[in-house]
Design a protein around this motif. Sequence first.
Motif, mmCIF file in Angstrom:
data_model
loop_
_atom_site.group_PDB
_atom_site.id
_atom_site.type_symbol
_atom_site.label_atom_id
_atom_site.label_comp_id
_atom_site.label_asym_id
_atom_site.label_seq_id
_atom_site.Cartn_x
_atom_site.Cartn_y
_atom_site.Cartn_z
ATOM 1 N N ILE A 1 1.288 -1.357 0.137
ATOM 2 C CA ILE A 1 0.177 0.433 0.017
ATOM 3 C C ILE A 1 1.218 1.587 0.180
ATOM 4 O O ILE A 1 0.604 1.754 -1.066
ATOM 5 N N GLY A 2 2.187 1.256 0.629
ATOM 6 C CA GLY A 2 2.633 2.275 0.877
ATOM 7 C C GLY A 2 3.374 2.444 1.922
ATOM 8 O O GLY A 2 4.246 1.350 2.305
ATOM 9 N N THR A 3 5.204 2.741 1.676
ATOM 10 C CA THR A 3 6.359 2.703 2.616
ATOM 11 C C THR A 3 6.796 4.536 2.761
ATOM 12 O O THR A 3 6.621 5.859 1.919
ATOM 13 N N THR A 4 7.474 4.090 3.819
ATOM 14 C CA THR A 4 8.086 5.334 4.495
ATOM 15 C C THR A 4 9.423 5.402 4.251
ATOM 16 O O THR A 4 9.876 4.421 5.358
ATOM 17 N N GLY A 5 10.552 6.054 4.287
ATOM 18 C CA GLY A 5 11.910 5.955 4.888
ATOM 19 C C GLY A 5 11.857 4.000 3.647
ATOM 20 O O GLY A 5 11.356 4.095 3.032
ATOM 21 N N GLY A 6 13.229 3.683 4.757
ATOM 22 C CA GLY A 6 13.107 1.722 4.154
ATOM 23 C C GLY A 6 13.888 2.087 2.455
ATOM 24 O O GLY A 6 14.247 1.211 2.097
ATOM 25 N N SER A 7 14.505 4.213 2.063
ATOM 26 C CA SER A 7 15.950 2.965 0.741
ATOM 27 C C SER A 7 16.897 2.976 1.267
ATOM 28 O O SER A 7 16.795 2.345 2.637
ATOM 29 N N PRO A 8 18.037 2.073 0.673
ATOM 30 C CA PRO A 8 19.105 2.146 0.635
ATOM 31 C C PRO A 8 19.652 3.294 1.641
ATOM 32 O O PRO A 8 20.581 2.238 2.171
ATOM 33 N N PHE A 9 19.034 4.626 1.992
ATOM 34 C CA PHE A 9 19.791 5.320 2.460
ATOM 35 C C PHE A 9 19.444 5.470 3.848
ATOM 36 O O PHE A 9 20.079 6.407 4.728
ATOM 37 N N THR B 1 8.911 2.265 7.046
ATOM 38 C CA THR B 1 7.893 1.084 7.402
ATOM 39 C C THR B 1 6.830 0.857 5.901
ATOM 40 O O THR B 1 7.603 1.447 5.019
ATOM 41 N N VAL B 2 6.440 -0.244 6.302
ATOM 42 C CA VAL B 2 6.011 -0.903 4.803
ATOM 43 C C VAL B 2 4.001 -1.002 5.575
ATOM 44 O O VAL B 2 4.925 -2.294 6.162
ATOM 45 N N GLU B 3 3.310 -0.843 4.339
ATOM 46 C CA GLU B 3 2.332 -0.641 4.886
ATOM 47 C C GLU B 3 1.976 -2.085 3.905
ATOM 48 O O GLU B 3 1.717 -1.738 2.415
ATOM 49 N N GLU C 1 -1.657 -4.771 8.071
ATOM 50 C CA GLU C 1 -1.045 -3.888 8.948
ATOM 51 C C GLU C 1 0.228 -3.800 8.200
ATOM 52 O O GLU C 1 0.961 -3.156 6.736
ATOM 53 N N ASN C 2 0.774 -2.043 9.112
ATOM 54 C CA ASN C 2 2.067 -1.272 8.630
ATOM 55 C C ASN C 2 3.301 -1.503 9.651
ATOM 56 O O ASN C 2 3.335 -1.593 10.388
ATOM 57 N N SER C 3 3.980 -2.228 8.653
ATOM 58 C CA SER C 3 5.189 -2.697 9.932
ATOM 59 C C SER C 3 7.116 -1.829 9.685
ATOM 60 O O SER C 3 6.788 -1.181 9.253
ATOM 61 N N THR C 4 7.168 -2.053 11.103
ATOM 62 C CA THR C 4 8.029 -0.690 11.420
ATOM 63 C C THR C 4 9.070 -2.081 10.716
ATOM 64 O O THR C 4 9.832 -3.010 11.260
ATOM 65 N N PHE C 5 10.157 -1.583 10.283
ATOM 66 C CA PHE C 5 11.770 -2.428 10.089
ATOM 67 C C PHE C 5 13.202 -1.237 10.628
ATOM 68 O O PHE C 5 12.283 -0.125 10.157
ATOM 69 N N THR C 6 14.080 -1.488 10.974
ATOM 70 C CA THR C 6 15.444 -1.115 10.988
ATOM 71 C C THR C 6 16.519 -1.830 10.666
ATOM 72 O O THR C 6 16.254 -2.940 9.810
ATOM 73 N N ARG C 7 17.721 -1.288 10.399
ATOM 74 C CA ARG C 7 19.015 -1.646 10.535
ATOM 75 C C ARG C 7 19.566 -2.124 11.692
ATOM 76 O O ARG C 7 19.089 -1.048 12.251
#
Length: 126
Positions: free
Chosen positions: A78-86, A91-93, A109-115
């Motif tokens: 549905i959509g993303t925020t941030g999460g690019s190689p940079f 987040t990924v919905e 769901e809207n999932s959060t991701f980190t490195r």
Amino acid sequence: MPALSTCPCGQDAPYAACCGPLHRGETTASTAEQLMRSRYTAFVMHNAPYLQQTWSLTTRPAHIDFDTTREWTGLQIIGTTGGSPFHSDGTVEFRAHYTAAGTPGIQQENSTFTREAGHWVYVAAL
């Protein structure tokens, strides 16, 4: 794991060239969305080791139980925020479509991701 022509993640590519290299440890996800897609495919294939490996150390469960009555049938981002190689987080919905006992359903769901250690990992659903 079974041979798949089209990758379950929804990209127009064969599994062997899409999520396969991630699952085999030949490469790592360059974006949060790519990791999300590969994790969806791991759920489709009941690939618990990959899911554990790509789960944040802060939220990783001791083991993963798959719902064997649920058949995953498609993924829609549905959509993303941030999460690019940079970025360092994002987040990924998404909507994951499935059938259970012949009845269609959707998990959204809207999932959060980190490195962690330079690699994208799943943290939690918002």
